[in-house]
Motif scaffolding. Structure first.
Motif, PDB file in Angstrom:
ATOM      1  N   VAL A   1       0.869  -1.190   0.000  1.00 20.21           N
ATOM      2  CA  VAL A   1       0.000   0.000   0.000  1.00 20.21           C
ATOM      3  C   VAL A   1       0.903   1.236   0.000  1.00 20.21           C
ATOM      4  CG1 VAL A   1      -1.731   1.300   1.286  1.00 20.21           C
ATOM      5  CG2 VAL A   1      -1.742  -1.213   1.334  1.00 20.21           C
ATOM      6  N   PRO A   2       0.765   2.105  -1.017  1.00 26.10           N
ATOM      7  CA  PRO A   2       1.659   3.273  -1.102  1.00 26.10           C
ATOM      8  C   PRO A   2       1.252   4.341  -0.082  1.00 26.10           C
ATOM      9  CG  PRO A   2       0.118   3.274  -2.937  1.00 26.10           C
ATOM     10  CD  PRO A   2      -0.177   2.036  -2.142  1.00 26.10           C
ATOM     11  N   VAL A   3       1.694   4.194   1.170  1.00 23.35           N
ATOM     12  CA  VAL A   3       1.260   5.104   2.240  1.00 23.35           C
ATOM     13  C   VAL A   3       1.591   6.550   1.880  1.00 23.35           C
ATOM     14  CG1 VAL A   3       1.647   5.769   4.659  1.00 23.35           C
ATOM     15  CG2 VAL A   3       1.436   3.362   4.039  1.00 23.35           C
ATOM     16  N   THR A   4       2.757   6.765   1.254  1.00 24.82           N
ATOM     17  CA  THR A   4       3.135   8.152   0.963  1.00 24.82           C
ATOM     18  C   THR A   4       2.145   8.762  -0.043  1.00 24.82           C
ATOM     19  OG1 THR A   4       4.657   7.176  -0.586  1.00 24.82           O
ATOM     20  CG2 THR A   4       5.592   7.938   1.492  1.00 24.82           C
ATOM     21  N   ALA A   5       1.674   7.956  -0.999  1.00 23.17           N
ATOM     22  CA  ALA A   5       0.708   8.514  -1.966  1.00 23.17           C
ATOM     23  C   ALA A   5      -0.655   8.661  -1.298  1.00 23.17           C
ATOM     24  CB  ALA A   5       0.584   7.584  -3.165  1.00 23.17           C
ATOM     25  N   LEU A   6      -0.889   7.849  -0.256  1.00 18.78           N
ATOM     26  CA  LEU A   6      -2.184   7.885   0.426  1.00 18.78           C
ATOM     27  C   LEU A   6      -2.484   9.293   0.944  1.00 18.78           C
ATOM     28  CD1 LEU A   6      -4.408   5.899   1.047  1.00 18.78           C
ATOM     29  CD2 LEU A   6      -3.243   5.271   3.181  1.00 18.78           C
ATOM     30  N   PHE A   7      -1.425   9.987   1.414  1.00 16.08           N
ATOM     31  CA  PHE A   7      -1.642  11.358   1.906  1.00 16.08           C
ATOM     32  C   PHE A   7      -2.285  12.207   0.804  1.00 16.08           C
ATOM     33  CE2 PHE A   7       0.091  11.902   6.094  1.00 16.08           C
ATOM     34  CZ  PHE A   7       1.039  10.899   6.250  1.00 16.08           C
ATOM     35  N   ASP A   8      -1.790  12.058  -0.422  1.00 13.14           N
ATOM     36  CA  ASP A   8      -2.345  12.862  -1.531  1.00 13.14           C
ATOM     37  C   ASP A   8      -3.751  12.382  -1.877  1.00 13.14           C
ATOM     38  OD1 ASP A   8      -0.127  14.395  -1.704  1.00 13.14           O
ATOM     39  OD2 ASP A   8       0.827  13.222  -3.296  1.00 13.14           O
ATOM     40  N   TRP A   9      -3.907  11.058  -1.992  1.00 12.63           N
ATOM     41  CA  TRP A   9      -5.230  10.527  -2.368  1.00 12.63           C
ATOM     42  C   TRP A   9      -6.280  10.988  -1.370  1.00 12.63           C
ATOM     43  CZ3 TRP A   9      -3.587   4.707  -3.430  1.00 12.63           C
ATOM     44  CH2 TRP A   9      -2.784   4.676  -4.580  1.00 12.63           C
ATOM     45  N   LEU A  10      -5.950  10.906  -0.068  1.00 11.64           N
ATOM     46  CA  LEU A  10      -6.943  11.269   0.952  1.00 11.64           C
ATOM     47  C   LEU A  10      -7.328  12.738   0.819  1.00 11.64           C
ATOM     48  CD1 LEU A  10      -5.488   9.294   3.996  1.00 11.64           C
ATOM     49  CD2 LEU A  10      -7.682   8.870   2.866  1.00 11.64           C
ATOM     50  N   ALA A  11      -6.345  13.548   0.314  1.00 14.27           N
ATOM     51  CA  ALA A  11      -6.619  14.984   0.165  1.00 14.27           C
ATOM     52  C   ALA A  11      -7.237  15.272  -1.199  1.00 14.27           C
ATOM     53  CB  ALA A  11      -5.314  15.764   0.340  1.00 14.27           C
ATOM     54  N   GLY A  12      -7.468  14.193  -1.998  1.00  8.58           N
ATOM     55  CA  GLY A  12      -8.143  14.394  -3.274  1.00  8.58           C
ATOM     56  C   GLY A  12      -7.193  14.632  -4.430  1.00  8.58           C
ATOM     57  N   ARG A  13      -5.876  14.517  -4.174  1.00  7.89           N
ATOM     58  CA  ARG A  13      -4.909  14.710  -5.278  1.00  7.89           C
ATOM     59  C   ARG A  13      -4.562  13.326  -5.831  1.00  7.89           C
ATOM     60  NH1 ARG A  13      -2.946  18.011  -1.191  1.00  7.89           N
ATOM     61  NH2 ARG A  13      -1.364  16.476  -0.572  1.00  7.89           N
ATOM     62  N   SER A  14      -4.856  13.064  -7.118  1.00  8.15           N
ATOM     63  CA  SER A  14      -4.687  11.680  -7.590  1.00  8.15           C
ATOM     64  C   SER A  14      -3.254  11.475  -8.101  1.00  8.15           C
ATOM     65  CB  SER A  14      -5.700  11.382  -8.686  1.00  8.15           C
ATOM     66  OG  SER A  14      -5.465  12.313  -9.724  1.00  8.15           O
ATOM     67  N   THR A  15      -2.337  11.474  -7.155  1.00  6.93           N
ATOM     68  CA  THR A  15      -0.929  11.197  -7.474  1.00  6.93           C
ATOM     69  C   THR A  15      -0.828   9.810  -8.078  1.00  6.93           C
ATOM     70  OG1 THR A  15      -0.384  12.450  -5.534  1.00  6.93           O
ATOM     71  CG2 THR A  15       1.374  11.045  -6.423  1.00  6.93           C
ATOM     72  N   SER A  16      -0.061   9.663  -9.153  1.00  6.49           N
ATOM     73  CA  SER A  16      -0.006   8.322  -9.775  1.00  6.49           C
ATOM     74  C   SER A  16       1.103   7.518  -9.111  1.00  6.49           C
ATOM     75  CB  SER A  16       0.268   8.486 -11.272  1.00  6.49           C
ATOM     76  OG  SER A  16       1.595   8.921 -11.382  1.00  6.49           O
ATOM     77  N   VAL A  17       0.824   6.249  -8.934  1.00 10.02           N
ATOM     78  CA  VAL A  17       1.793   5.314  -8.335  1.00 10.02           C
ATOM     79  C   VAL A  17       1.817   4.102  -9.263  1.00 10.02           C
ATOM     80  CG1 VAL A  17       2.251   3.784  -6.380  1.00 10.02           C
ATOM     81  CG2 VAL A  17       1.216   6.040  -5.996  1.00 10.02           C
ATOM     82  N   SER A  18       3.020   3.716  -9.697  1.00 11.82           N
ATOM     83  CA  SER A  18       3.075   2.660 -10.717  1.00 11.82           C
ATOM     84  C   SER A  18       2.371   1.412 -10.218  1.00 11.82           C
ATOM     85  CB  SER A  18       4.537   2.346 -11.036  1.00 11.82           C
ATOM     86  OG  SER A  18       4.988   1.413 -10.085  1.00 11.82           O
ATOM     87  N   GLY A  19       1.473   0.884 -11.053  1.00 13.26           N
ATOM     88  CA  GLY A  19       0.777  -0.354 -10.707  1.00 13.26           C
ATOM     89  C   GLY A  19      -0.539  -0.103 -10.001  1.00 13.26           C
ATOM     90  N   TRP A  20      -0.735   1.087  -9.429  1.00 10.34           N
ATOM     91  CA  TRP A  20      -1.974   1.369  -8.684  1.00 10.34           C
ATOM     92  C   TRP A  20      -2.874   2.328  -9.450  1.00 10.34           C
ATOM     93  CZ3 TRP A  20      -3.530  -0.609  -3.913  1.00 10.34           C
ATOM     94  CH2 TRP A  20      -2.576  -1.399  -3.244  1.00 10.34           C
ATOM     95  N   GLN A  21      -4.171   2.128  -9.345  1.00  8.42           N
ATOM     96  CA  GLN A  21      -5.150   2.980 -10.016  1.00  8.42           C
ATOM     97  C   GLN A  21      -6.103   3.539  -8.947  1.00  8.42           C
ATOM     98  OE1 GLN A  21      -7.664   0.786 -12.662  1.00  8.42           O
ATOM     99  NE2 GLN A  21      -6.942   1.947 -14.431  1.00  8.42           N
ATOM    100  N   PRO A  22      -5.890   4.778  -8.480  1.00  4.26           N
ATOM    101  CA  PRO A  22      -6.772   5.318  -7.434  1.00  4.26           C
ATOM    102  C   PRO A  22      -8.116   5.737  -8.014  1.00  4.26           C
ATOM    103  CG  PRO A  22      -5.107   6.947  -8.041  1.00  4.26           C
ATOM    104  CD  PRO A  22      -4.834   5.731  -8.865  1.00  4.26           C
ATOM    105  N   ASP A  23      -9.163   5.636  -7.198  1.00  2.00           N
ATOM    106  CA  ASP A  23     -10.491   6.149  -7.598  1.00  2.00           C
ATOM    107  C   ASP A  23     -10.907   7.136  -6.514  1.00  2.00           C
ATOM    108  OD1 ASP A  23     -13.114   6.722  -7.921  1.00  2.00           O
ATOM    109  OD2 ASP A  23     -13.850   4.653  -7.872  1.00  2.00           O
ATOM    110  N   LEU A  24     -10.794   8.411  -6.826  1.00  2.00           N
ATOM    111  CA  LEU A  24     -11.090   9.438  -5.818  1.00  2.00           C
ATOM    112  C   LEU A  24     -12.448  10.085  -6.063  1.00  2.00           C
ATOM    113  CD1 LEU A  24      -7.562  11.162  -5.641  1.00  2.00           C
ATOM    114  CD2 LEU A  24      -8.348   9.009  -4.632  1.00  2.00           C
ATOM    115  N   SER A  25     -13.292   9.394  -6.909  1.00  2.00           N
ATOM    116  CA  SER A  25     -14.562  10.025  -7.291  1.00  2.00           C
ATOM    117  C   SER A  25     -15.434  10.285  -6.058  1.00  2.00           C
ATOM    118  CB  SER A  25     -15.316   9.116  -8.271  1.00  2.00           C
ATOM    119  OG  SER A  25     -15.451   7.826  -7.662  1.00  2.00           O
ATOM    120  N   ARG A  26     -15.300   9.472  -5.014  1.00  2.00           N
ATOM    121  CA  ARG A  26     -16.164   9.677  -3.829  1.00  2.00           C
ATOM    122  C   ARG A  26     -15.365  10.305  -2.691  1.00  2.00           C
ATOM    123  NH1 ARG A  26     -19.516   4.463  -2.462  1.00  2.00           N
ATOM    124  NH2 ARG A  26     -20.619   5.975  -1.154  1.00  2.00           N
ATOM    125  N   GLN A  27     -14.227  10.885  -3.024  1.00  2.00           N
ATOM    126  CA  GLN A  27     -13.382  11.461  -1.962  1.00  2.00           C
ATOM    127  C   GLN A  27     -14.130  12.540  -1.182  1.00  2.00           C
ATOM    128  OE1 GLN A  27     -11.867  14.699  -1.988  1.00  2.00           O
ATOM    129  NE2 GLN A  27     -10.633  14.357  -0.142  1.00  2.00           N
TER     130      GLN A  27
END
Lengths: 187, 147
Positions: free
Chosen positions: B94-120
Protein backbone atom coordinates in the motif's frame (compact mmCIF):
# COMPACT_ATOMS: atom_id res chain seq x y z
CA UNK A 1 -15.11 -9.07 47.60
CA UNK A 2 -15.12 -8.29 43.87
CA UNK A 3 -13.49 -11.63 43.00
CA UNK A 4 -16.43 -13.42 44.63
CA UNK A 5 -18.77 -11.12 42.68
CA UNK A 6 -17.00 -12.01 39.42
CA UNK A 7 -17.20 -15.71 40.29
CA UNK A 8 -20.93 -15.59 41.04
CA UNK A 9 -21.50 -13.43 37.95
CA UNK A 10 -19.78 -16.01 35.73
CA UNK A 11 -21.63 -18.90 37.34
CA UNK A 12 -25.08 -17.31 37.53
CA UNK A 13 -25.36 -15.36 34.25
CA UNK A 14 -25.41 -17.91 31.46
CA UNK A 15 -26.45 -15.27 28.93
CA UNK A 16 -27.00 -11.53 28.77
CA UNK A 17 -28.02 -8.60 26.62
CA UNK A 18 -27.25 -4.91 27.21
CA UNK A 19 -26.81 -1.54 25.56
CA UNK A 20 -23.24 -0.20 25.60
CA UNK A 21 -21.46 3.05 25.06
CA UNK A 22 -17.72 2.85 24.37
CA UNK A 23 -15.23 5.71 24.72
CA UNK A 24 -11.72 5.14 23.40
CA UNK A 25 -9.00 7.55 24.54
CA UNK A 26 -5.25 7.47 24.25
CA UNK A 27 -2.86 8.77 26.89
CA UNK A 28 -0.43 10.15 24.32
CA UNK A 29 -3.10 11.56 22.00
CA UNK A 30 -5.09 14.47 23.42
CA UNK A 31 -8.72 14.89 22.48
CA UNK A 32 -12.07 13.77 23.77
CA UNK A 33 -11.66 10.31 22.29
CA UNK A 34 -13.98 8.36 20.04
CA UNK A 35 -17.45 7.47 21.32
CA UNK A 36 -19.54 4.63 19.89
CA UNK A 37 -22.87 3.11 20.83
CA UNK A 38 -24.45 -0.31 20.31
CA UNK A 39 -25.74 -3.51 21.89
CA UNK A 40 -23.85 -6.46 23.36
CA UNK A 41 -25.20 -10.01 23.70
CA UNK A 42 -23.57 -13.21 24.91
CA UNK A 43 -24.36 -16.85 25.64
CA UNK A 44 -21.80 -19.00 27.46
CA UNK A 45 -19.58 -20.67 26.79
CA UNK A 46 -18.43 -19.10 23.53
CA UNK A 47 -20.99 -17.00 21.74
CA UNK A 48 -21.26 -13.21 21.78
CA UNK A 49 -21.97 -10.29 19.50
CA UNK A 50 -21.33 -6.55 19.46
CA UNK A 51 -23.65 -4.55 17.21
CA UNK A 52 -22.21 -1.05 16.80
CA UNK A 53 -24.81 1.48 15.58
CA UNK A 54 -23.03 4.82 15.91
CA UNK A 55 -20.91 6.51 14.59
CA UNK A 56 -21.00 3.74 11.97
CA UNK A 57 -22.61 0.32 11.64
CA UNK A 58 -20.27 -2.56 12.43
CA UNK A 59 -21.12 -6.05 13.68
CA UNK A 60 -18.85 -8.54 15.46
CA UNK A 61 -20.30 -12.05 16.00
CA UNK A 62 -18.63 -15.02 17.68
CA UNK A 63 -20.81 -17.99 16.79
CA UNK A 64 -18.78 -20.52 18.79
CA UNK A 65 -16.46 -21.53 15.96
CA UNK A 66 -15.91 -18.48 13.77
CA UNK A 67 -15.48 -14.80 14.59
CA UNK A 68 -17.28 -12.69 11.97
CA UNK A 69 -16.80 -8.95 11.48
CA UNK A 70 -19.04 -6.97 9.12
CA UNK A 71 -18.42 -3.33 8.17
CA UNK A 72 -21.53 -1.86 6.53
CA UNK A 73 -19.78 1.09 4.81
CA UNK A 74 -17.29 -1.24 3.14
CA UNK A 75 -19.99 -3.94 2.75
CA UNK A 76 -17.31 -6.42 3.69
CA UNK A 77 -17.21 -9.44 6.02
CA UNK A 78 -13.98 -10.81 7.46
CA UNK A 79 -13.99 -14.19 9.20
CA UNK A 80 -11.38 -15.92 11.30
CA UNK A 81 -11.28 -18.98 13.49
CA UNK A 82 -12.54 -18.05 16.92
CA UNK A 83 -9.98 -20.18 18.73
CA UNK A 84 -7.12 -18.11 17.30
CA UNK A 85 -8.59 -14.87 18.56
CA UNK A 86 -10.85 -15.35 21.50
CA UNK A 87 -9.05 -16.54 24.53
CA UNK A 88 -7.21 -13.45 25.62
CA UNK A 89 -9.65 -10.85 24.36
CA UNK A 90 -11.68 -8.83 26.86
CA UNK A 91 -14.88 -10.36 25.47
CA UNK A 92 -13.61 -13.72 26.75
CA UNK A 93 -13.71 -12.31 30.25
CA UNK A 94 -17.34 -11.36 30.38
CA UNK A 95 -18.82 -13.71 27.83
CA UNK A 96 -17.12 -17.00 27.48
CA UNK A 97 -15.39 -17.81 30.75
CA UNK A 98 -17.16 -20.74 32.47
CA UNK A 99 -15.52 -20.32 35.84
CA UNK A 100 -13.03 -18.10 37.60
CA UNK A 101 -10.56 -20.99 37.49
CA UNK A 102 -10.74 -21.08 33.66
CA UNK A 103 -10.09 -17.33 33.63
CA UNK A 104 -7.10 -17.76 35.92
CA UNK A 105 -5.37 -19.86 33.27
CA UNK A 106 -5.13 -16.79 31.03
CA UNK A 107 -5.28 -13.87 33.47
CA UNK A 108 -3.95 -12.94 36.88
CA UNK A 109 -7.01 -11.67 38.78
CA UNK A 110 -6.93 -9.25 41.69
CA UNK A 111 -9.60 -7.37 43.60
CA UNK A 112 -9.20 -3.59 43.30
CA UNK A 113 -10.64 -0.94 45.64
CA UNK A 114 -14.01 0.67 44.85
CA UNK A 115 -13.83 3.42 42.17
CA UNK A 116 -16.81 5.39 40.73
CA UNK A 117 -19.03 3.50 43.20
CA UNK A 118 -18.23 0.18 41.46
CA UNK A 119 -16.40 -2.95 42.68
CA UNK A 120 -13.55 -3.88 40.34
CA UNK A 121 -11.53 -6.92 39.33
CA UNK A 122 -8.26 -6.29 37.52
CA UNK A 123 -7.33 -9.00 34.98
CA UNK A 124 -3.75 -8.94 33.71
CA UNK A 125 -3.02 -11.31 30.78
CA UNK A 126 -0.43 -13.95 31.54
CA UNK A 127 0.88 -13.94 27.94
CA UNK A 128 3.28 -11.06 28.26
CA UNK A 129 3.86 -10.03 24.63
CA UNK A 130 0.16 -9.77 23.95
CA UNK A 131 -1.45 -6.46 23.12
CA UNK A 132 -3.36 -6.00 26.37
CA UNK A 133 -1.91 -4.40 29.49
CA UNK A 134 -4.92 -5.12 31.63
CA UNK A 135 -8.70 -5.29 31.71
CA UNK A 136 -10.74 -3.85 34.58
CA UNK A 137 -14.20 -5.37 35.15
CA UNK A 138 -16.56 -3.10 37.13
CA UNK A 139 -19.61 -4.40 39.02
CA UNK A 140 -22.50 -2.43 40.43
CA UNK A 141 -23.57 -4.92 43.08
CA UNK A 142 -24.11 -8.12 41.06
CA UNK A 143 -24.51 -6.27 37.73
CA UNK A 144 -21.69 -6.06 35.19
CA UNK A 145 -21.41 -2.31 34.54
CA UNK A 146 -18.01 -1.44 33.04
CA UNK A 147 -15.18 -2.99 31.10
CA UNK A 148 -11.97 -0.88 30.89
CA UNK A 149 -9.44 -2.25 28.42
CA UNK A 150 -5.90 -0.77 28.51
CA UNK A 151 -3.71 -1.94 25.64
CA UNK A 152 0.08 -1.96 25.57
CA UNK A 153 0.13 1.37 23.67
CA UNK A 154 -1.78 3.25 26.35
CA UNK A 155 -5.05 3.17 24.40
CA UNK A 156 -7.93 2.92 26.89
CA UNK A 157 -11.36 1.68 25.84
CA UNK A 158 -14.12 2.09 28.44
CA UNK A 159 -17.31 0.16 27.74
CA UNK A 160 -20.32 0.99 29.94
CA UNK A 161 -23.26 -1.43 29.90
CA UNK A 162 -26.85 -0.41 30.61
CA UNK A 163 -30.30 -2.05 30.70
CA UNK A 164 -28.63 -5.42 31.32
CA UNK A 165 -31.01 -8.41 31.14
CA UNK A 166 -29.76 -11.99 31.83
CA UNK A 167 -31.51 -13.39 28.73
CA UNK A 168 -30.95 -12.94 24.98
CA UNK A 169 -34.01 -11.63 23.06
CA UNK A 170 -35.31 -14.07 20.41
CA UNK A 171 -34.50 -11.60 17.60
CA UNK A 172 -30.80 -11.66 18.56
CA UNK A 173 -29.03 -14.66 16.96
CA UNK A 174 -25.40 -15.79 17.21
CA UNK A 175 -25.61 -17.28 13.71
CA UNK A 176 -24.02 -14.74 11.37
CA UNK A 177 -25.91 -14.14 8.10
CA UNK A 178 -23.78 -12.65 5.33
CA UNK A 179 -25.57 -9.52 4.05
CA UNK A 180 -26.50 -9.62 0.34
CA UNK A 181 -23.69 -8.50 -1.95
CA UNK A 182 -21.07 -8.31 0.78
CA UNK A 183 -17.70 -9.87 -0.03
CA UNK A 184 -16.53 -12.42 2.51
CA UNK A 185 -12.82 -12.67 3.28
CA UNK A 186 -10.84 -15.07 5.43
CA UNK A 187 -8.28 -13.49 7.74
CA UNK B 1 35.34 22.30 -2.19
CA UNK B 2 32.18 21.45 -0.28
CA UNK B 3 29.49 19.99 -2.43
CA UNK B 4 26.24 21.92 -2.16
CA UNK B 5 23.99 20.38 0.48
CA UNK B 6 21.41 17.98 -0.98
CA UNK B 7 18.27 20.09 -1.61
CA UNK B 8 15.81 19.02 1.07
CA UNK B 9 12.26 18.77 -0.32
CA UNK B 10 10.11 21.50 1.14
CA UNK B 11 8.34 19.86 4.08
CA UNK B 12 4.73 19.49 2.95
CA UNK B 13 2.29 20.60 5.66
CA UNK B 14 1.55 17.72 8.04
CA UNK B 15 -2.00 16.32 7.91
CA UNK B 16 -4.11 13.93 10.00
CA UNK B 17 -6.61 11.35 8.71
CA UNK B 18 -8.62 8.79 10.65
CA UNK B 19 -11.10 6.12 9.56
CA UNK B 20 -11.15 2.48 8.48
CA UNK B 21 -9.20 0.78 5.76
CA UNK B 22 -9.52 -2.63 4.15
CA UNK B 23 -7.07 -4.30 1.84
CA UNK B 24 -7.81 -7.47 -0.13
CA UNK B 25 -5.19 -9.36 -2.11
CA UNK B 26 -6.73 -11.51 -4.87
CA UNK B 27 -4.71 -14.66 -4.33
CA UNK B 28 -6.04 -18.14 -3.61
CA UNK B 29 -7.44 -17.97 -0.91
CA UNK B 30 -7.88 -14.19 -0.97
CA UNK B 31 -6.06 -12.47 1.87
CA UNK B 32 -7.57 -9.51 3.68
CA UNK B 33 -6.50 -6.90 6.18
CA UNK B 34 -9.00 -4.65 7.99
CA UNK B 35 -8.30 -2.00 10.62
CA UNK B 36 -9.28 1.35 11.99
CA UNK B 37 -6.44 3.82 11.43
CA UNK B 38 -5.00 7.20 12.42
CA UNK B 39 -2.52 8.57 9.85
CA UNK B 40 -0.49 11.65 10.82
CA UNK B 41 2.46 13.57 9.41
CA UNK B 42 3.85 13.81 5.89
CA UNK B 43 5.13 11.28 3.38
CA UNK B 44 8.67 11.96 4.68
CA UNK B 45 7.90 11.60 8.36
CA UNK B 46 4.79 10.38 10.14
CA UNK B 47 2.90 7.78 12.14
CA UNK B 48 0.19 5.27 11.30
CA UNK B 49 -1.76 3.69 14.19
CA UNK B 50 -3.90 0.63 13.36
CA UNK B 51 -6.84 -0.44 15.57
CA UNK B 52 -9.00 -3.55 15.90
CA UNK B 53 -12.79 -3.26 15.52
CA UNK B 54 -13.12 -3.37 19.33
CA UNK B 55 -10.79 -0.38 19.69
CA UNK B 56 -7.49 -1.86 20.83
CA UNK B 57 -4.27 -1.01 19.00
CA UNK B 58 -2.99 -3.62 16.53
CA UNK B 59 0.22 -1.82 15.58
CA UNK B 60 1.92 1.57 15.64
CA UNK B 61 4.07 2.48 12.65
CA UNK B 62 6.56 5.35 12.63
CA UNK B 63 8.75 6.44 9.72
CA UNK B 64 11.30 9.11 8.86
CA UNK B 65 13.95 9.27 6.14
CA UNK B 66 15.89 5.98 6.15
CA UNK B 67 13.93 4.41 9.01
CA UNK B 68 10.57 2.66 9.48
CA UNK B 69 9.53 0.98 12.72
CA UNK B 70 6.47 -1.19 13.47
CA UNK B 71 5.54 -1.64 17.14
CA UNK B 72 3.16 -4.54 17.92
CA UNK B 73 2.51 -5.27 21.57
CA UNK B 74 5.96 -5.11 23.19
CA UNK B 75 7.83 -6.03 19.98
CA UNK B 76 9.35 -3.31 17.79
CA UNK B 77 10.69 -4.20 14.34
CA UNK B 78 12.85 -1.99 12.12
CA UNK B 79 12.57 -2.02 8.34
CA UNK B 80 14.82 -0.42 5.72
CA UNK B 81 11.80 1.33 4.20
CA UNK B 82 8.16 2.08 4.90
CA UNK B 83 7.16 0.04 1.84
CA UNK B 84 8.87 -3.11 3.18
CA UNK B 85 7.16 -2.56 6.53
CA UNK B 86 3.69 -2.14 5.01
CA UNK B 87 4.03 -5.26 2.84
CA UNK B 88 4.99 -7.28 5.92
CA UNK B 89 2.15 -5.84 8.00
CA UNK B 90 -0.74 -5.83 5.52
CA UNK B 91 0.27 -8.24 2.79
CA UNK B 92 0.52 -5.67 -0.01
CA UNK B 93 2.62 -2.61 -0.86
CA UNK B 94 0.00 0.00 0.00
CA UNK B 95 1.66 3.27 -1.10
CA UNK B 96 1.26 5.10 2.24
CA UNK B 97 3.14 8.15 0.96
CA UNK B 98 0.71 8.51 -1.97
CA UNK B 99 -2.18 7.88 0.43
CA UNK B 100 -1.64 11.36 1.91
CA UNK B 101 -2.34 12.86 -1.53
CA UNK B 102 -5.23 10.53 -2.37
CA UNK B 103 -6.94 11.27 0.95
CA UNK B 104 -6.62 14.98 0.17
CA UNK B 105 -8.14 14.39 -3.27
CA UNK B 106 -4.91 14.71 -5.28
CA UNK B 107 -4.69 11.68 -7.59
CA UNK B 108 -0.93 11.20 -7.47
CA UNK B 109 -0.01 8.32 -9.77
CA UNK B 110 1.79 5.31 -8.33
CA UNK B 111 3.07 2.66 -10.72
CA UNK B 112 0.78 -0.35 -10.71
CA UNK B 113 -1.97 1.37 -8.68
CA UNK B 114 -5.15 2.98 -10.02
CA UNK B 115 -6.77 5.32 -7.43
CA UNK B 116 -10.49 6.15 -7.60
CA UNK B 117 -11.09 9.44 -5.82
CA UNK B 118 -14.56 10.02 -7.29
CA UNK B 119 -16.16 9.68 -3.83
CA UNK B 120 -13.38 11.46 -1.96
CA UNK B 121 -15.69 14.39 -1.08
CA UNK B 122 -17.79 11.82 0.86
CA UNK B 123 -14.65 10.64 2.62
CA UNK B 124 -14.37 7.43 0.58
CA UNK B 125 -11.43 6.48 -1.61
CA UNK B 126 -10.34 3.23 -3.18
CA UNK B 127 -7.45 2.04 -5.32
CA UNK B 128 -6.78 -1.11 -7.33
CA UNK B 129 -3.35 -2.58 -7.73
CA UNK B 130 -2.95 -4.02 -11.23
CA UNK B 131 0.80 -4.67 -11.09
CA UNK B 132 2.52 -6.66 -9.71
CA UNK B 133 0.13 -9.57 -9.61
CA UNK B 134 -1.85 -10.72 -7.73
CA UNK B 135 -4.18 -7.78 -8.04
CA UNK B 136 -5.21 -6.06 -4.80
CA UNK B 137 -7.85 -3.57 -3.70
CA UNK B 138 -7.61 -0.87 -1.04
CA UNK B 139 -10.71 0.80 0.37
CA UNK B 140 -10.75 3.68 2.85
CA UNK B 141 -13.72 5.20 4.71
CA UNK B 142 -12.84 8.37 6.63
CA UNK B 143 -14.45 9.10 10.01
CA UNK B 144 -17.06 11.80 9.62
CA UNK B 145 -15.98 13.61 12.78
CA UNK B 146 -12.28 12.76 13.02
CA UNK B 147 -10.89 12.34 16.59
Amino acid sequence: DSLATLDSYIKSTRAGYADFTQVVTNANKPGAGKQSVGTFAFKRPNQFRFDYRKPFQQTIVADGKTLWMYDADLNQVTQRSQAKVLDSTPAALVASATSIESLKQRFTLEAVPVKDRLEWVKATPKDKDGQLQNVMIGFDGKQLRKLEILDSFGQRSVMTFGNFVPTVPAKVSFKFKVPAGADVLKQ
Amino acid sequence: CATPPRPVEPDVAASTWSGRLSLTVDQEPPQSFFAGFLLKGTPRQGTLDLYSPLGSTIAQVRWSPGEAIAQQGKMAREYPSLDDLIVDLTGANVPVTALFDWLAGRSTSVSGWQPDLSRQPEGRISARRLQPLPTARLQVVLDQNPA
